[in-house]
Scaffold this motif. Structure first.
Motif, PDB file in Angstrom:
ATOM      1  N   VAL A   1      18.396  72.791  60.823  1.00 26.09           N
ATOM      2  CA  VAL A   1      18.839  73.752  61.991  1.00 26.09           C
ATOM      3  C   VAL A   1      18.179  73.199  63.513  1.00 26.09           C
ATOM      4  CG1 VAL A   1      18.204  75.952  63.303  1.00 26.09           C
ATOM      5  CG2 VAL A   1      18.743  75.965  60.801  1.00 26.09           C
ATOM      6  N   PHE A   2      16.848  72.406  63.264  1.00 23.29           N
ATOM      7  CA  PHE A   2      16.815  71.705  64.465  1.00 23.29           C
ATOM      8  C   PHE A   2      17.443  70.514  64.889  1.00 23.29           C
ATOM      9  CE2 PHE A   2      13.750  68.300  66.254  1.00 23.29           C
ATOM     10  CZ  PHE A   2      13.316  69.016  67.286  1.00 23.29           C
ATOM     11  N   ALA A   3      17.949  69.890  63.873  1.00 23.65           N
ATOM     12  CA  ALA A   3      18.579  68.694  64.164  1.00 23.65           C
ATOM     13  C   ALA A   3      20.064  69.000  64.630  1.00 23.65           C
ATOM     14  CB  ALA A   3      18.837  67.771  62.904  1.00 23.65           C
ATOM     15  N   LEU A   4      20.650  70.063  63.871  1.00 22.70           N
ATOM     16  CA  LEU A   4      21.927  70.114  64.030  1.00 22.70           C
ATOM     17  C   LEU A   4      22.523  71.384  64.877  1.00 22.70           C
ATOM     18  CD1 LEU A   4      24.000  68.973  60.838  1.00 22.70           C
ATOM     19  CD2 LEU A   4      23.263  67.744  62.775  1.00 22.70           C
ATOM     20  N   TYR A   5      21.460  72.177  64.963  1.00 20.51           N
ATOM     21  CA  TYR A   5      21.850  73.442  66.241  1.00 20.51           C
ATOM     22  C   TYR A   5      20.891  72.923  67.432  1.00 20.51           C
ATOM     23  CZ  TYR A   5      22.681  77.534  68.371  1.00 20.51           C
ATOM     24  OH  TYR A   5      23.116  78.730  69.508  1.00 20.51           O
ATOM     25  N   ILE A   6      19.702  72.810  67.486  1.00 20.51           N
ATOM     26  CA  ILE A   6      18.748  72.408  68.785  1.00 20.51           C
ATOM     27  C   ILE A   6      19.236  71.057  69.269  1.00 20.51           C
ATOM     28  CG2 ILE A   6      16.639  72.256  69.410  1.00 20.51           C
ATOM     29  CD1 ILE A   6      15.866  74.433  67.478  1.00 20.51           C
ATOM     30  N   MET A   7      18.989  70.253  68.321  1.00 19.60           N
ATOM     31  CA  MET A   7      19.234  68.880  69.192  1.00 19.60           C
ATOM     32  C   MET A   7      20.601  68.538  69.335  1.00 19.60           C
ATOM     33  SD  MET A   7      16.015  67.980  69.655  1.00 19.60           S
ATOM     34  CE  MET A   7      16.101  66.289  69.860  1.00 19.60           C
TER      35      MET A   7
ATOM     36  N   ALA B   1      22.301  57.999  65.767  1.00 20.06           N
ATOM     37  CA  ALA B   1      23.566  58.438  66.665  1.00 20.06           C
ATOM     38  C   ALA B   1      23.308  59.525  67.505  1.00 20.06           C
ATOM     39  CB  ALA B   1      24.695  58.187  65.904  1.00 20.06           C
ATOM     40  N   LEU B   2      22.477  60.573  66.666  1.00 18.85           N
ATOM     41  CA  LEU B   2      22.199  61.676  67.378  1.00 18.85           C
ATOM     42  C   LEU B   2      21.073  61.463  68.325  1.00 18.85           C
ATOM     43  CD1 LEU B   2      22.271  64.863  67.632  1.00 18.85           C
ATOM     44  CD2 LEU B   2      20.854  65.180  65.740  1.00 18.85           C
ATOM     45  N   VAL B   3      20.146  60.578  67.885  1.00 21.48           N
ATOM     46  CA  VAL B   3      18.976  60.287  68.857  1.00 21.48           C
ATOM     47  C   VAL B   3      19.804  59.653  69.971  1.00 21.48           C
ATOM     48  CG1 VAL B   3      17.087  58.989  69.182  1.00 21.48           C
ATOM     49  CG2 VAL B   3      17.161  60.183  66.820  1.00 21.48           C
TER      50      VAL B   3
END
Length: 167
Positions: free
Chosen positions: A118-124, A58-60
């Motif tokens: 951090v990459f998944a939930l902040y950056i992306m 869903a994030l993708v």
């Protein structure tokens, strides 16, 4: 693992592993097992905690605008099986080896997991998809952190086993 197999994956000289089939095999095996552990956590254990599964696809979809959930799942699987383990081998471990050589491998692997989170939930999720930073620190955020820690730890353990590294 034989001494030649160990040196084929991680020679004693140099900061980075060689670009060989053995290195790629290590990365893919680490990715398969780490992603498998992530999926067990995300789909079977997390729902008991937060009431539903983690759904990285869903994030993708949010980030890339995919209409197909299946395509988003494939993208997430490829990233988890191939690219994240390569990141561990060619980024996380070399940085730790160079600047923090006293850290034991589990700490490096857990730090890698935090970096993925951090990459998944902040950056992306936040910077690219426009969602609140870390999804507003809801229960799902913490379930995601645990999942990424599991991923990092399994990835690190497989790399350690395959390379015969100590520490």
């Amino acid at each position: 693992m034989s001494a030649s197999a160990v040196s084929a994956v991680r020679p004693h000289q140099g900061l980075f592993p060689p670009l060989t089939l053995a290195t790629l095999a290590t990365a893919i095996l680490a990715g398969l097992l780490a992603d498998g552990a992530w999926e067990i956590w995300a789909r079977f254990i997390t729902p008991l905690w937060v009431g539903g599964p983690l759904q990285p696809a869903a994030l993708v979809q949010s980030v890339f605008g995919f209409q197909s959930f299946a395509l988003a799942e494939v993208v997430h699987l490829v990233v988890g099986i191939v690219f994240y383990p390569l990141g561990y081998l060619f980024v996380a471990r070399p940085i730790a080896d160079r600047f923090l050589p006293f850290l034991p491998w589990p700490v490096v692997a857990l730090g890698f997991g935090v970096g993925l989170w951090v990459f998944a939930l902040y950056i992306m999720a936040h910077l690219i998809a426009g969602l609140p930073p870390f999804l507003g620190f809801i229960q799902l955020t913490w379930a995601s952190l645990v999942g990424h820690l599991i991923f990092g730890l399994v990835c690190g353990a497989v790399v350690r086993w395959r390379t015969g590294a100590t520490g």
